[in-house]
Write a protein that holds these residues in place. Structure first.
Motif, PDB file in Angstrom:
ATOM      1  N   HIS A   1       0.819  -1.210   0.000  1.00 61.27           N
ATOM      2  CA  HIS A   1       0.000   0.000   0.000  1.00 61.27           C
ATOM      3  C   HIS A   1       0.855   1.263   0.000  1.00 61.27           C
ATOM      4  O   HIS A   1       0.364   2.351   0.279  1.00 61.27           O
ATOM      5  CB  HIS A   1      -0.931   0.015   1.217  1.00 61.27           C
ATOM      6  N   ALA A   2       2.141   1.097  -0.278  1.00 58.77           N
ATOM      7  CA  ALA A   2       3.109   2.207  -0.331  1.00 58.77           C
ATOM      8  C   ALA A   2       3.338   2.852   1.028  1.00 58.77           C
ATOM      9  O   ALA A   2       3.730   4.011   1.119  1.00 58.77           O
ATOM     10  CB  ALA A   2       2.705   3.242  -1.361  1.00 58.77           C
ATOM     11  N   ASN A   3       3.090   2.094   2.105  1.00 60.94           N
ATOM     12  CA  ASN A   3       3.402   2.577   3.450  1.00 60.94           C
ATOM     13  C   ASN A   3       4.804   2.130   3.823  1.00 60.94           C
ATOM     14  O   ASN A   3       5.167   0.974   3.571  1.00 60.94           O
ATOM     15  CB  ASN A   3       2.404   2.022   4.479  1.00 60.94           C
ATOM     16  N   ILE A   4       5.574   3.013   4.424  1.00 63.00           N
ATOM     17  CA  ILE A   4       6.912   2.624   4.869  1.00 63.00           C
ATOM     18  C   ILE A   4       6.776   1.674   6.055  1.00 63.00           C
ATOM     19  O   ILE A   4       6.096   1.977   7.031  1.00 63.00           O
ATOM     20  CB  ILE A   4       7.745   3.859   5.276  1.00 63.00           C
TER      21      ILE A   4
ATOM     22  N   PRO B   1      17.241  -2.898  -8.934  1.00 66.04           N
ATOM     23  CA  PRO B   1      16.680  -2.657  -7.595  1.00 66.04           C
ATOM     24  C   PRO B   1      15.161  -2.718  -7.652  1.00 66.04           C
ATOM     25  O   PRO B   1      14.547  -2.298  -8.644  1.00 66.04           O
ATOM     26  CB  PRO B   1      17.143  -1.245  -7.264  1.00 66.04           C
ATOM     27  N   CYS B   2      14.567  -3.264  -6.616  1.00 66.42           N
ATOM     28  CA  CYS B   2      13.111  -3.331  -6.567  1.00 66.42           C
ATOM     29  C   CYS B   2      12.657  -3.322  -5.119  1.00 66.42           C
ATOM     30  O   CYS B   2      13.448  -3.562  -4.205  1.00 66.42           O
ATOM     31  CB  CYS B   2      12.585  -4.569  -7.280  1.00 66.42           C
ATOM     32  N   TYR B   3      11.429  -3.019  -4.930  1.00 70.48           N
ATOM     33  CA  TYR B   3      10.857  -3.035  -3.600  1.00 70.48           C
ATOM     34  C   TYR B   3      10.283  -4.414  -3.323  1.00 70.48           C
ATOM     35  O   TYR B   3       9.742  -5.058  -4.214  1.00 70.48           O
ATOM     36  CB  TYR B   3       9.746  -1.992  -3.445  1.00 70.48           C
ATOM     37  N   ILE B   4      10.377  -4.836  -2.087  1.00 64.47           N
ATOM     38  CA  ILE B   4       9.814  -6.117  -1.668  1.00 64.47           C
ATOM     39  C   ILE B   4       8.394  -5.875  -1.195  1.00 64.47           C
ATOM     40  O   ILE B   4       8.162  -5.052  -0.325  1.00 64.47           O
ATOM     41  CB  ILE B   4      10.666  -6.764  -0.562  1.00 64.47           C
ATOM     42  N   ILE B   5       7.449  -6.581  -1.770  1.00 64.97           N
ATOM     43  CA  ILE B   5       6.050  -6.387  -1.408  1.00 64.97           C
ATOM     44  C   ILE B   5       5.530  -7.655  -0.761  1.00 64.97           C
ATOM     45  O   ILE B   5       5.729  -8.746  -1.247  1.00 64.97           O
ATOM     46  CB  ILE B   5       5.213  -6.057  -2.672  1.00 64.97           C
ATOM     47  N   ARG B   6       4.884  -7.456   0.349  1.00 64.36           N
ATOM     48  CA  ARG B   6       4.319  -8.608   1.061  1.00 64.36           C
ATOM     49  C   ARG B   6       2.928  -8.887   0.587  1.00 64.36           C
ATOM     50  O   ARG B   6       2.153  -8.106   0.242  1.00 64.36           O
ATOM     51  CB  ARG B   6       4.279  -8.350   2.547  1.00 64.36           C
TER      52      ARG B   6
END
Length: 121
Positions: A7-10, A116-121
């Motif tokens: 949800h794009a929350n840190i 590089p990429c973001y890890i999403i749960r």
């Protein structure tokens, strides 16, 4: 670097990355050398596209699987593979894999697979 959820929350922070030793089940069977995964190209012998195909061949994938992953025709993959074999003076994929492992090329991750990429749960 921030770590985001879906949800794009840190939800955390990644502060640094240490070199990662690569160990595969093959290591325990054949006692291949361990090595550090790297994004630094080990040689200028291949073009960027050939390195991508070589990387996937070193993962044990068949030509058809490589073509599907790269969204290319089988003919294109065979073309790159024939260039790879010619440049290394190998006659078979198996011979190329042994050649590449002797040079520890199996630890190289091409830019296509190391962005590089973001890890999403």
């Amino acid at each position: 670097m921030p770590y985001y959820d879906k949800h794009a929350n840190i939800c955390g922070v990644i502060s640094h990355i240490k070199p990662l030793n690569a160990v595969t089940p093959r290591f325990f069977v054949s006692r291949d050398d361990m090595g550090k995964l790297t994004t630094i190209c080990p040689s200028d012998i291949f073009s960027e596209k050939e390195w991508v195909v070589a990387f996937l061949l070193l993962q044990g994938l068949a030509e058809k699987e490589v073509a599907n992953i790269l969204n290319r025709t089988l003919r294109t993959v065979k073309f790159h593979k024939s260039n790879i074999l010619a440049k290394t003076q190998c006659e078979t994929t198996k011979e190329f894999i042994l050649f590449a492992r002797a040079r520890q090329w199996q630890f190289y991750i091409p830019p296509l697979f190391s962005k590089p990429c973001y890890i999403i749960r």
